[in-house]
Design an enzyme around this catalytic site. Structure first.
Site, mmCIF file in Angstrom:
data_model
loop_
_atom_site.group_PDB
_atom_site.id
_atom_site.type_symbol
_atom_site.label_atom_id
_atom_site.label_comp_id
_atom_site.label_asym_id
_atom_site.label_seq_id
_atom_site.Cartn_x
_atom_site.Cartn_y
_atom_site.Cartn_z
ATOM 1 N N GLY A 74 0.821 -1.209 0.000
ATOM 2 C CA GLY A 74 0.000 0.000 0.000
ATOM 3 C C GLY A 74 0.854 1.258 0.000
ATOM 4 O O GLY A 74 0.529 2.253 -0.664
ATOM 5 N N ASN A 91 -7.083 4.655 9.402
ATOM 6 C CA ASN A 91 -6.611 3.387 9.969
ATOM 7 C C ASN A 91 -6.657 3.367 11.493
ATOM 8 O O ASN A 91 -6.609 2.298 12.092
ATOM 9 C CB ASN A 91 -5.195 3.074 9.480
ATOM 10 C CG ASN A 91 -4.253 4.228 9.664
ATOM 11 O OD1 ASN A 91 -4.452 5.290 9.090
ATOM 12 N ND2 ASN A 91 -3.240 4.049 10.488
ATOM 13 N N GLN A 111 -7.678 0.514 4.058
ATOM 14 C CA GLN A 111 -8.512 -0.004 5.149
ATOM 15 C C GLN A 111 -9.945 -0.326 4.723
ATOM 16 O O GLN A 111 -10.636 -1.049 5.426
ATOM 17 C CB GLN A 111 -8.535 0.985 6.331
ATOM 18 C CG GLN A 111 -7.211 1.137 7.039
ATOM 19 C CD GLN A 111 -6.827 -0.081 7.899
ATOM 20 O OE1 GLN A 111 -7.653 -0.910 8.240
ATOM 21 N NE2 GLN A 111 -5.551 -0.193 8.244
ATOM 22 N N GLY A 158 -2.439 -5.926 0.205
ATOM 23 C CA GLY A 158 -2.883 -7.315 0.358
ATOM 24 C C GLY A 158 -3.086 -7.743 1.796
ATOM 25 O O GLY A 158 -4.068 -8.402 2.134
ATOM 26 N N HIS A 159 -2.157 -7.325 2.680
ATOM 27 C CA HIS A 159 -2.198 -7.907 4.021
ATOM 28 C C HIS A 159 -3.299 -7.366 4.915
ATOM 29 O O HIS A 159 -3.454 -7.793 6.061
ATOM 30 C CB HIS A 159 -0.824 -7.829 4.706
ATOM 31 C CG HIS A 159 -0.384 -6.481 5.176
ATOM 32 N ND1 HIS A 159 -0.433 -6.135 6.506
ATOM 33 C CD2 HIS A 159 0.140 -5.424 4.527
ATOM 34 C CE1 HIS A 159 0.060 -4.904 6.641
ATOM 35 N NE2 HIS A 159 0.409 -4.451 5.463
ATOM 36 N N CYS A 195 2.123 1.099 12.879
ATOM 37 C CA CYS A 195 3.296 1.574 12.169
ATOM 38 C C CYS A 195 3.996 2.699 12.924
ATOM 39 O O CYS A 195 5.125 3.037 12.625
ATOM 40 C CB CYS A 195 2.905 2.050 10.776
ATOM 41 S SG CYS A 195 1.760 0.931 9.968
#
Ligand code: PLP
Length: 370
Positions: free
Chosen positions: A68, A146, A174, A195-196, A319
């Site tokens: 992303g 997020n 998200q 993807g995750h 993060c």
């Protein structure tokens, strides 16, 4: 309960299954002309179709990337190059994937305007309308935050940008798989996915690029992805991402019903204590996210205690954790440093059960009051 799903998700068993052949026997290079290569290329194109179905767009509008963050950076950088304009219009609550890129651009002499948000984390199209200038290269606003799950009215904003002849990018990392998306008649120029966040592996992402839009590649080197994204494709992860997108589309109803009901019951149970508050607008919000403030308590300590009892949650976004600096998102919503440092994000996935959610309620209650 495992890691907060807004931070990452577990790989769906079906996704893992779909990847295995591409990690073992089907190892050909998709760019090779031999039959083996063409077979691999076919798998990538199938994944592109699956991601396109999730987005309601054409397969040729989907580019695969490494994550992303790369998609966000590529979208913004491309806009500066293709328009020759020098200003980015964004918000004060973006993920570091956009936030840090914007800071770098600013340090290189570009203009960055960050729109403030209201106390409930929302922002209006009118704010964008007033802030766009002739020098705006691109407006980049996240679809869902997020940390709080709060949604921005991006479709409306994309339309007004289109009317003003300005490119519009949204970080939809998200929202994908949580609310229905239909880009077929949308005015969004570019959109980022990871993807995750939808039960595919880490290290794969996608950038939606509206047909006939100009694009300047971010990575220079090879000719993959029709020259728009160099580097030999991460085939197995792309295949897994495609399968994850397909599953996400099938399960989207469950996110809006069962997952939302689990989140709401969790919140209601904790809000019975007047010292617990929800951060962010409770209506315009993702169905799976809950950002709660525990007045008078340190989020860092609470998270440590939850962790010891098997409950994973995060303060600010994962993060940015490690520093325990107050969240820039919560500060932008007007929370004091102390309030921000007593706030925790919880998120739920379709893999969570009601029993787990009830256990989470017990752990939070006991830890908070105990
Ligand atoms: N944008 C948002 C809103 C996110 O939540 C994240 C990850 O947490 C990213 C971008 C970055 O995605 P990736 O980890 O795939 O680089």
């Amino acid at each position: 309960m495992g890691p907060s799903v807004a931070a990452t998700t577990k790989i769906a068993p079906e996704v893992f299954e779909s990847m295995i052949p591409y990690l073992t026997d089907l190892y050909g290079n998709p760019s090779s002309a031999y039959r083996f290569g063409k077979q691999i290329n076919g798998a990538i194109e199938h994944a592109r179709e699956q991601v396109a179905l999730l987005l309601g767009c054409e397969p040729k509008e989907v580019l695969f990337t490494s994550c992303g963050t790369e998609s966000d950076n590529a979208a913004i950088s491309s806009a500066f190059q293709t328009t020759g304009k020098r200003q980015l219009l964004t918000s004060a609550v973006e993920h570091s994937a956009v936030k840090n890129h914007a800071e770098k651009l600013e340090n290189s002499g570009f203009g960055v305007l960050r729109l403030p948000v209201a106390a409930d984390g929302t922002l209006t199209p009118c704010q964008v309308e007033k802030a766009v200038t002739d020098d705006t290269a691109i407006v980049s606003l996240m679809w869902a935050n997020n940390e709080t799950g709060v949604l921005f009215p991006v479709e409306e904003i994309a339309s007004l940008c289109h009317d003003r002849g300005v490119l519009f990018h949204t970080d939809a990392v998200q929202v994908a798989g949580k609310i229905p998306l239909d880009l077929s008649s949308s005015k969004i120029t570019m959109l980022s996915l990871s993807g995750h966040k939808l039960h595919a592996p880490k290290g794969v992402g996608a950038l939606y690029l509206k047909r006939r839009s100009k694009f300047a590649p971010y990575l220079i080197g090879g000719s993959q992805e029709k020259g728009k994204r160099a580097g030999t494709e991460n085939v197995a992860s792309i295949v897994g991402f495609g399968r994850a997108a397909e599953l996400a589309l099938e399960k989207i109803g469950e996110e809006r019903t069962r997952v939302k009901a689990m989140r709401d019951r969790f919140e209601e149970a904790l809000l019975a204590d007047p010292r617990v508050k929800v951060n962010g607008n409770r209506e315009d919000r993702l169905p799976n996210t809950s950002n709660l403030r525990f007045e008078g308590k340190s989020a860092e300590h609470l998270i440590g205690d939850f962790d010891a009892l098997g409950l994973c949650a995060s303060a600010g976004s994962a993060c940015t954790t490690g520093s325990m600096a107050p969240s820039h998102v919560l500060n932008a919503m007007g929370l004091s440093d102390e309030q921000a440092l007593s706030s925790i994000r919880f998120s739920f996935s379709r893999y969570n059960t009601q029993e787990e959610a009830d256990r989470a309620i017990r752990i939070v209650k006991e830890t908070f009051t105990g």
